[in-house]
Write a protein that holds these residues in place. Sequence first.
Motif, PDB file in Angstrom:
ATOM      1  N   ARG A 188       0.972  -1.253  -0.109  1.00 24.19           N
ATOM      2  CA  ARG A 188       0.077  -0.121   0.098  1.00 24.19           C
ATOM      3  C   ARG A 188       0.823   1.409  -0.108  1.00 24.19           C
ATOM      4  NH1 ARG A 188      -1.656   3.031   4.376  1.00 24.19           N
ATOM      5  NH2 ARG A 188      -0.982   1.288   5.808  1.00 24.19           N
ATOM      6  N   VAL A 189       1.831   1.048   0.872  1.00 23.31           N
ATOM      7  CA  VAL A 189       2.465   2.667   0.957  1.00 23.31           C
ATOM      8  C   VAL A 189       3.856   2.496   0.041  1.00 23.31           C
ATOM      9  CG1 VAL A 189       1.840   2.699   3.097  1.00 23.31           C
ATOM     10  CG2 VAL A 189       4.021   1.638   2.846  1.00 23.31           C
ATOM     11  N   THR A 190       4.343   1.406  -0.651  1.00 27.49           N
ATOM     12  CA  THR A 190       5.369   1.428  -1.966  1.00 27.49           C
ATOM     13  C   THR A 190       5.122   1.728  -3.108  1.00 27.49           C
ATOM     14  OG1 THR A 190       6.363  -0.268  -0.331  1.00 27.49           O
ATOM     15  CG2 THR A 190       7.369   0.230  -2.614  1.00 27.49           C
ATOM     16  N   LYS A 191       5.843   2.814  -3.758  1.00 28.56           N
ATOM     17  CA  LYS A 191       5.273   3.285  -5.090  1.00 28.56           C
ATOM     18  C   LYS A 191       5.433   1.973  -6.248  1.00 28.56           C
ATOM     19  CE  LYS A 191       6.881   8.072  -5.155  1.00 28.56           C
ATOM     20  NZ  LYS A 191       7.874   8.903  -5.823  1.00 28.56           N
ATOM     21  N   PRO A 192       4.599   2.082  -7.133  1.00 27.72           N
ATOM     22  CA  PRO A 192       5.024   0.949  -8.094  1.00 27.72           C
ATOM     23  C   PRO A 192       6.374   1.339  -8.670  1.00 27.72           C
ATOM     24  CG  PRO A 192       2.838   2.361  -8.563  1.00 27.72           C
ATOM     25  CD  PRO A 192       3.516   2.877  -7.305  1.00 27.72           C
ATOM     26  N   GLY A 193       7.210   0.152  -8.551  1.00 24.67           N
ATOM     27  CA  GLY A 193       8.668   0.171  -9.214  1.00 24.67           C
ATOM     28  C   GLY A 193       9.530   0.805  -8.027  1.00 24.67           C
ATOM     29  N   GLY A 194       8.746   0.921  -6.770  1.00 22.31           N
ATOM     30  CA  GLY A 194       9.866   1.325  -5.447  1.00 22.31           C
ATOM     31  C   GLY A 194      10.178   0.030  -5.082  1.00 22.31           C
ATOM     32  N   LEU A 195      11.257   0.387  -4.003  1.00 23.16           N
ATOM     33  CA  LEU A 195      11.855  -0.939  -3.613  1.00 23.16           C
ATOM     34  C   LEU A 195      11.520  -1.083  -1.811  1.00 23.16           C
ATOM     35  CD1 LEU A 195      15.644   0.068  -4.762  1.00 23.16           C
ATOM     36  CD2 LEU A 195      13.765  -1.389  -6.047  1.00 23.16           C
ATOM     37  N   LEU A 196      11.559  -2.315  -1.629  1.00 18.54           N
ATOM     38  CA  LEU A 196      11.379  -2.948  -0.028  1.00 18.54           C
ATOM     39  C   LEU A 196      12.700  -3.664  -0.168  1.00 18.54           C
ATOM     40  CD1 LEU A 196      10.226  -3.358   2.433  1.00 18.54           C
ATOM     41  CD2 LEU A 196       8.836  -5.306   1.329  1.00 18.54           C
ATOM     42  N   VAL A 197      13.543  -3.253   0.999  1.00 20.25           N
ATOM     43  CA  VAL A 197      14.840  -3.436   1.415  1.00 20.25           C
ATOM     44  C   VAL A 197      14.781  -4.318   2.490  1.00 20.25           C
ATOM     45  CG1 VAL A 197      17.399  -3.293   1.738  1.00 20.25           C
ATOM     46  CG2 VAL A 197      15.939  -1.791   0.094  1.00 20.25           C
ATOM     47  N   CYS A 198      14.854  -5.683   2.758  1.00 24.29           N
ATOM     48  CA  CYS A 198      14.784  -6.541   3.973  1.00 24.29           C
ATOM     49  C   CYS A 198      16.211  -6.944   4.276  1.00 24.29           C
ATOM     50  CB  CYS A 198      13.762  -7.519   3.713  1.00 24.29           C
ATOM     51  SG  CYS A 198      12.210  -6.918   3.103  1.00 24.29           S
ATOM     52  N   LEU A 199      16.485  -6.731   5.718  1.00 30.98           N
ATOM     53  CA  LEU A 199      17.634  -7.521   6.248  1.00 30.98           C
ATOM     54  C   LEU A 199      16.740  -8.508   6.913  1.00 30.98           C
ATOM     55  CD1 LEU A 199      20.413  -8.222   7.055  1.00 30.98           C
ATOM     56  CD2 LEU A 199      20.361  -6.461   9.023  1.00 30.98           C
ATOM     57  N   GLU A 200      16.916 -10.038   6.373  1.00 30.00           N
ATOM     58  CA  GLU A 200      16.080 -10.807   6.697  1.00 30.00           C
ATOM     59  C   GLU A 200      16.437 -11.536   7.958  1.00 30.00           C
ATOM     60  OE1 GLU A 200      15.268 -13.652   3.694  1.00 30.00           O
ATOM     61  OE2 GLU A 200      14.570 -12.135   2.400  1.00 30.00           O
ATOM     62  N   PHE A 201      15.948 -11.561   9.114  1.00 26.14           N
ATOM     63  CA  PHE A 201      16.401 -11.965  10.379  1.00 26.14           C
ATOM     64  C   PHE A 201      15.163 -12.295  11.254  1.00 26.14           C
ATOM     65  CE2 PHE A 201      16.725 -10.534  14.734  1.00 26.14           C
ATOM     66  CZ  PHE A 201      17.741 -11.317  15.229  1.00 26.14           C
ATOM     67  N   PRO A 202      15.174 -13.312  12.201  1.00 30.31           N
ATOM     68  CA  PRO A 202      16.136 -14.279  12.297  1.00 30.31           C
ATOM     69  C   PRO A 202      15.977 -15.513  11.539  1.00 30.31           C
ATOM     70  CG  PRO A 202      14.827 -14.569  14.281  1.00 30.31           C
ATOM     71  CD  PRO A 202      14.198 -13.309  13.366  1.00 30.31           C
ATOM     72  N   LYS A 269      24.167 -14.470  14.107  1.00 37.38           N
ATOM     73  CA  LYS A 269      24.835 -15.514  13.822  1.00 37.38           C
ATOM     74  C   LYS A 269      25.292 -15.767  12.542  1.00 37.38           C
ATOM     75  CE  LYS A 269      22.333 -17.394  17.958  1.00 37.38           C
ATOM     76  NZ  LYS A 269      21.756 -18.284  18.721  1.00 37.38           N
ATOM     77  N   GLY A 270      25.400 -14.978  11.617  1.00 42.87           N
ATOM     78  CA  GLY A 270      25.893 -15.166  10.347  1.00 42.87           C
ATOM     79  C   GLY A 270      25.065 -15.884   9.327  1.00 42.87           C
ATOM     80  N   THR A 271      23.827 -15.743   9.868  1.00 44.85           N
ATOM     81  CA  THR A 271      22.632 -16.495   8.851  1.00 44.85           C
ATOM     82  C   THR A 271      21.725 -15.429   8.241  1.00 44.85           C
ATOM     83  OG1 THR A 271      20.954 -16.715  10.568  1.00 44.85           O
ATOM     84  CG2 THR A 271      22.666 -18.320  10.370  1.00 44.85           C
ATOM     85  N   ASP A 272      21.736 -14.049   8.507  1.00 50.70           N
ATOM     86  CA  ASP A 272      20.714 -13.164   8.020  1.00 50.70           C
ATOM     87  C   ASP A 272      21.257 -12.846   6.473  1.00 50.70           C
ATOM     88  OD1 ASP A 272      23.046 -11.594   8.306  1.00 50.70           O
ATOM     89  OD2 ASP A 272      21.896  -9.991   9.485  1.00 50.70           O
ATOM     90  N   MET A 273      20.030 -12.467   5.578  1.00 49.63           N
ATOM     91  CA  MET A 273      20.170 -12.253   4.305  1.00 49.63           C
ATOM     92  C   MET A 273      19.791 -10.823   3.966  1.00 49.63           C
ATOM     93  SD  MET A 273      21.807 -14.771   2.734  1.00 49.63           S
ATOM     94  CE  MET A 273      21.489 -14.777   0.920  1.00 49.63           C
ATOM     95  N   VAL A 274      20.295 -10.344   2.827  1.00 46.08           N
ATOM     96  CA  VAL A 274      19.602  -9.071   2.600  1.00 46.08           C
ATOM     97  C   VAL A 274      18.950  -9.247   1.086  1.00 46.08           C
ATOM     98  CG1 VAL A 274      20.047  -6.518   1.440  1.00 46.08           C
ATOM     99  CG2 VAL A 274      21.302  -7.477   3.255  1.00 46.08           C
ATOM    100  N   SER A 275      17.639  -8.761   1.127  1.00 41.83           N
ATOM    101  CA  SER A 275      16.858  -9.004  -0.046  1.00 41.83           C
ATOM    102  C   SER A 275      16.056  -7.673  -0.325  1.00 41.83           C
ATOM    103  CB  SER A 275      15.810 -10.232   0.309  1.00 41.83           C
ATOM    104  OG  SER A 275      14.985  -9.648   1.294  1.00 41.83           O
ATOM    105  N   VAL A 276      16.156  -7.471  -1.781  1.00 38.79           N
ATOM    106  CA  VAL A 276      15.483  -6.321  -2.429  1.00 38.79           C
ATOM    107  C   VAL A 276      14.312  -6.610  -3.231  1.00 38.79           C
ATOM    108  CG1 VAL A 276      15.931  -3.988  -3.740  1.00 38.79           C
ATOM    109  CG2 VAL A 276      17.459  -5.085  -2.077  1.00 38.79           C
ATOM    110  N   TYR A 277      13.326  -6.070  -3.023  1.00 34.00           N
ATOM    111  CA  TYR A 277      12.086  -6.371  -3.722  1.00 34.00           C
ATOM    112  C   TYR A 277      11.522  -5.146  -4.424  1.00 34.00           C
ATOM    113  CZ  TYR A 277      11.543 -10.844  -1.607  1.00 34.00           C
ATOM    114  OH  TYR A 277      11.677 -12.428  -1.157  1.00 34.00           O
ATOM    115  N   VAL A 278      11.286  -5.461  -5.841  1.00 33.90           N
ATOM    116  CA  VAL A 278      10.494  -4.243  -6.497  1.00 33.90           C
ATOM    117  C   VAL A 278       8.822  -4.275  -6.348  1.00 33.90           C
ATOM    118  CG1 VAL A 278      10.222  -3.322  -8.875  1.00 33.90           C
ATOM    119  CG2 VAL A 278      12.561  -3.816  -8.023  1.00 33.90           C
ATOM    120  N   HIS A 279       8.219  -3.351  -6.241  1.00 31.46           N
ATOM    121  CA  HIS A 279       6.898  -3.544  -6.033  1.00 31.46           C
ATOM    122  C   HIS A 279       6.257  -3.311  -7.564  1.00 31.46           C
ATOM    123  CE1 HIS A 279       2.715  -1.340  -4.761  1.00 31.46           C
ATOM    124  NE2 HIS A 279       2.691  -2.873  -4.882  1.00 31.46           N
ATOM    125  N   LYS A 280       5.443  -4.173  -8.009  1.00 30.36           N
ATOM    126  CA  LYS A 280       5.060  -4.438  -9.337  1.00 30.36           C
ATOM    127  C   LYS A 280       4.225  -3.224  -9.683  1.00 30.36           C
ATOM    128  CE  LYS A 280       5.562  -9.367  -9.100  1.00 30.36           C
ATOM    129  NZ  LYS A 280       4.589 -10.711  -9.235  1.00 30.36           N
TER     130      LYS A 280
END
Length: 280
Positions: A188-202, A269-280
Amino acid sequence: MTQSNTSQTSGGGRLLNTFLNRPVEDHGSGWSNLWDSGESGLWDRGKASPALVDIVEQERELLNPFTADGKRKKALVPGCGRGYDVVMLALHGFDAYGLEISDTAVKEAEKYASAELAKPSAYHFGSEQRSSRTPGLVTFFQGDFFSSQWEFKGGIDENTKFDVIYDYTFLCALHPEQRRQWSASMARVTKPGGLLVCLEFPLYKDPKLPGPPWGLKGVHWNLLAEGGDGIITGEVGEGGKERKVASSEVGDFRRVLYVKPARSYEVAKGTDMVSVYVHK
């Protein structure tokens, strides 16, 4: 809701016990009460996310803080805590906004931002050491992310959509029943084409164990790319692995980056990941 403590396990702990028998609809007041009682040290990391610093500095084309016509992009951090990541994004050129459910947290974030913008700490920068850019605006709101009724100010209203949103431990602080609401609100709050950056944890914690923090292995992919409910009961599928994004994915977002951060908080603990998603 805010950044959540990794030291809590199914064996107990202050955070776990705060929410153990609390109705899901009352979890927001639980976080506010912890702020008001001066217990934010349970989850506070004390600095901006090293993983976010690096991704912003290294992925300059993807995370350019300016539009093609030179306007600053707007970045939002829901559950921003003391605003470490909000200030860091502003120092790298974004107009940055932080949302917190606790009025106490907002006041602490505003105090922190005032000091850091005047004399930034070194942890806001990685290889750049210090940005030559003029900082963007920093604005904090008090409100519930799931409601559009925020305390609007700084040119933000209920119709505003953001270019970049960052989530570190906002999602893992939420009860699993709220995950679909989280992804719908992000869309709802991300522009079309905008980015959602997640530091995935835990990602090291069994998703079936109680929280907060709640284990999130495979959850981001399921919510954002597959359009699922984020309830992981079996083995994690392909979303938990590095792979190209298939055109058949039906969620509101498309993943464009999935990397292991070279730097992160030790608690991951060395397991997290960075993911970047584009809002369609």
